[in-house]
Design a protein around this motif. Structure first.
Motif, short mmCIF file in Angstrom:
data_model
loop_
_atom_site.label_atom_id
_atom_site.label_comp_id
_atom_site.label_asym_id
_atom_site.label_seq_id
_atom_site.Cartn_x
_atom_site.Cartn_y
_atom_site.Cartn_z
N GLY A 93 0.80 -1.22 0.00
CA GLY A 93 0.00 0.00 0.00
C GLY A 93 0.82 1.26 0.00
O GLY A 93 0.29 2.36 0.20
N GLY A 94 2.13 1.14 -0.22
CA GLY A 94 2.99 2.31 -0.27
C GLY A 94 2.77 3.11 -1.54
O GLY A 94 2.29 2.59 -2.55
N ASP A 95 3.12 4.39 -1.49
CA ASP A 95 2.89 5.31 -2.60
C ASP A 95 4.14 5.44 -3.46
O ASP A 95 5.16 5.96 -3.00
N PRO A 96 4.10 4.97 -4.72
CA PRO A 96 5.27 5.14 -5.59
C PRO A 96 5.67 6.60 -5.76
O PRO A 96 6.84 6.91 -6.01
N ARG A 97 4.72 7.52 -5.63
CA ARG A 97 5.02 8.95 -5.79
C ARG A 97 5.85 9.49 -4.64
O ARG A 97 6.33 10.63 -4.70
N LYS A 98 6.02 8.68 -3.59
CA LYS A 98 6.88 9.05 -2.47
C LYS A 98 8.05 8.06 -2.36
O LYS A 98 8.56 7.82 -1.28
N THR A 99 8.46 7.53 -3.52
CA THR A 99 9.48 6.49 -3.55
C THR A 99 10.64 6.91 -4.44
O THR A 99 10.43 7.44 -5.53
N VAL A 100 11.87 6.67 -3.95
CA VAL A 100 13.07 6.93 -4.74
C VAL A 100 13.76 5.60 -5.05
O VAL A 100 13.74 4.67 -4.24
N PHE A 101 14.37 5.53 -6.22
CA PHE A 101 14.97 4.28 -6.72
C PHE A 101 16.47 4.48 -6.79
O PHE A 101 16.99 5.22 -7.62
N ALA A 102 17.21 3.81 -5.89
CA ALA A 102 18.66 3.88 -5.85
C ALA A 102 19.27 2.59 -6.40
O ALA A 102 18.57 1.69 -6.85
N GLY A 103 20.62 2.50 -6.35
CA GLY A 103 21.30 1.29 -6.78
C GLY A 103 22.02 1.47 -8.10
O GLY A 103 21.56 2.19 -8.99
#
Length: 413
Positions: A93-103
């Motif tokens: 249920g997390g919001d992708p719009r509040k998600t950062v993609f590292a790596g």
């Protein structure tokens, strides 16, 4: 760890006696305190009150969907490093719009999935990754928002395996190349620069390295703005340490003062990526004594948890305090606590003073909420542990113990 303490000689998680969980669920089992998770998250957000910021919990520290859901309900965003972690966040249920993609190794397919999900920011770690992201953005018909992760060449003064801000690290773009890459990105149609990112390492116990790194990064942020780059976000990473033995890491308030002092002039919305500091002291690993073994050189205590369940001691020579679930009196002796895995490195606690445990006695490896279950494996064909979440006097299983049949799921004879 105030949420794990003794009541009448029995170790409890909040109001739940841990032997009751061990007897009902078996061992090895991870147990987490919901109160500890909630309180630590609130301490971080309160420390940055008044400053525009977004807390993005670092999923790799502990990726159980119940914990992700709890943080999401508290208002957290997420820091991910794979497409699988993005799928977990969305399932919880997390919001992708509040998600950062590292790596450093995002694949084009992972980038496309994240862009389609409406991800807040890609933290780009190389020139070639920027080109790949540009191609994905052009193919999708919309620019991918990104921040460049820069490497400030600052020693985090932590274990060499979790220090990520040195010139020898695989992470980040060399500091002196950043301006040119942002200039190059301006000519690309498939990406849009929205921020700047820095993360120097994990288990930080001093503020000086963080201050040094962020001071450099803040100056770069201002220089980029002066050159016309419309940046909004400054991602300061995570890495705040916890107490495993005798460490005295900065409090959330001290950490916030350090970050704000170094970055206030930027006017940026800060992105914070805590992981270990939120979950590390909120979890324990329960284990049961199998055997005792005496040699001319050592006294060994063999338990049913192994390096496949808790890898950190073997990987980092990490220390986890070891507590009996039921206290008894006696004279301590020095023992090595080892697991059943067929490796000499399967030593979970070396040269520890313990009242010589009896077969069947229950113990807890403390401060095991971070990089415990998330690093667990099926090495030696051992099913992974169960996980339990405690809420005051109630508890529930949030991951069932793997069955033997699960070990070959997907295999073909």
């Amino acid at each position: 760890m105030s949420d794990f303490d003794y009541q009448k000689g029995v170790l409890h998680a909040e109001a739940v006696p841990l032997p009751a969980i061990a007897d009902a669920v078996g061992t090895p089992t991870y147990v987490y305190s919901g109160a500890a998770l909630t309180r630590r998250f609130q301490q971080v957000t309160e420390a940055f009150a008044g400053q525009p910021h977004l807390v993005c919990y670092s999923v790799k520290a502990n990726s159980n969907v119940a914990i992700l859901r709890l943080f999401s309900q508290l208002g957290s965003g997420f820091d991910i490093v794979s497409g699988g972690e993005l799928a977990r966040v969305r399932h919880a249920g997390g919001d992708p719009r509040k998600t950062v993609f590292a790596g450093v190794g995002k694949t084009p397919d992972e980038m496309a999935q994240a862009l389609d999900a409406g991800l807040l920011l890609f933290n780009v770690e190389s020139a070639e990754e920027l080109e790949a992201l540009d191609a994905v953005g052009r193919s999708a018909g919309r620019p991918a928002p990104f921040a460049l992760r820069v490497n400030p060449d600052v020693d985090a003064r932590t274990h060499r395996y979790i220090s990520t801000g040195l010139k020898t690290s695989k992470f980040g773009v060399p500091f002196e190349e950043a301006l040119a890459l942002y200039t190059r990105a301006k000519k690309m149609k498939g990406v849009r620069a929205l921020g700047l990112d820095c993360h120097i390492g994990s288990q930080l116990t001093a503020t000086a390295p963080l201050r040094a790194a962020l001071s450099k990064v803040a100056q770069l942020y201002l220089a980029l703005q002066a050159r016309g780059h419309a940046l909004e976000y400054l991602d300061v990473g995570g890495g705040l340490g916890i107490t495993y033995a005798d460490e005295t890491p900065p409090s959330p308030a001290e950490y916030a003062r350090t970050v704000l002092d170094a970055t206030r002039a930027t006017g940026a919305t800060l992105i914070l990526e805590p992981g270990r500091s939120l979950v590390g002291n909120a979890g324990v690993l329960l284990t049961r004594v199998l055997y005792r073994k005496q040699t001319p050189e050592r006294t060994f205590v063999v338990v049913d948890a192994g390096m496949n369940d808790l890898l950190r001691p073997a990987l980092y020579e990490a220390h986890h305090a070891l507590q009996p679930l039921v206290r008894r009196r006696g004279k301590a002796v020095e023992v090595d606590v080892v697991g059943p895995v067929c490796e000499s490195t399967d030593v979970l606690a070396r040269a520890r003073p313990l009242l010589l445990p009896r077969a069947g006695e229950l113990f807890a490896f403390m401060s095991a909420g971070a990089y415990g279950m998330s690093m667990a494996s099926n090495y030696n064909s051992r099913p992974r542990p169960a996980e339990v979440l405690v809420d005051k006097a109630a508890w529930r299983v949030i991951r069932e113990r793997e069955r033997v049949e699960d070990l070959w799921r997907g295999e073909r004879a």
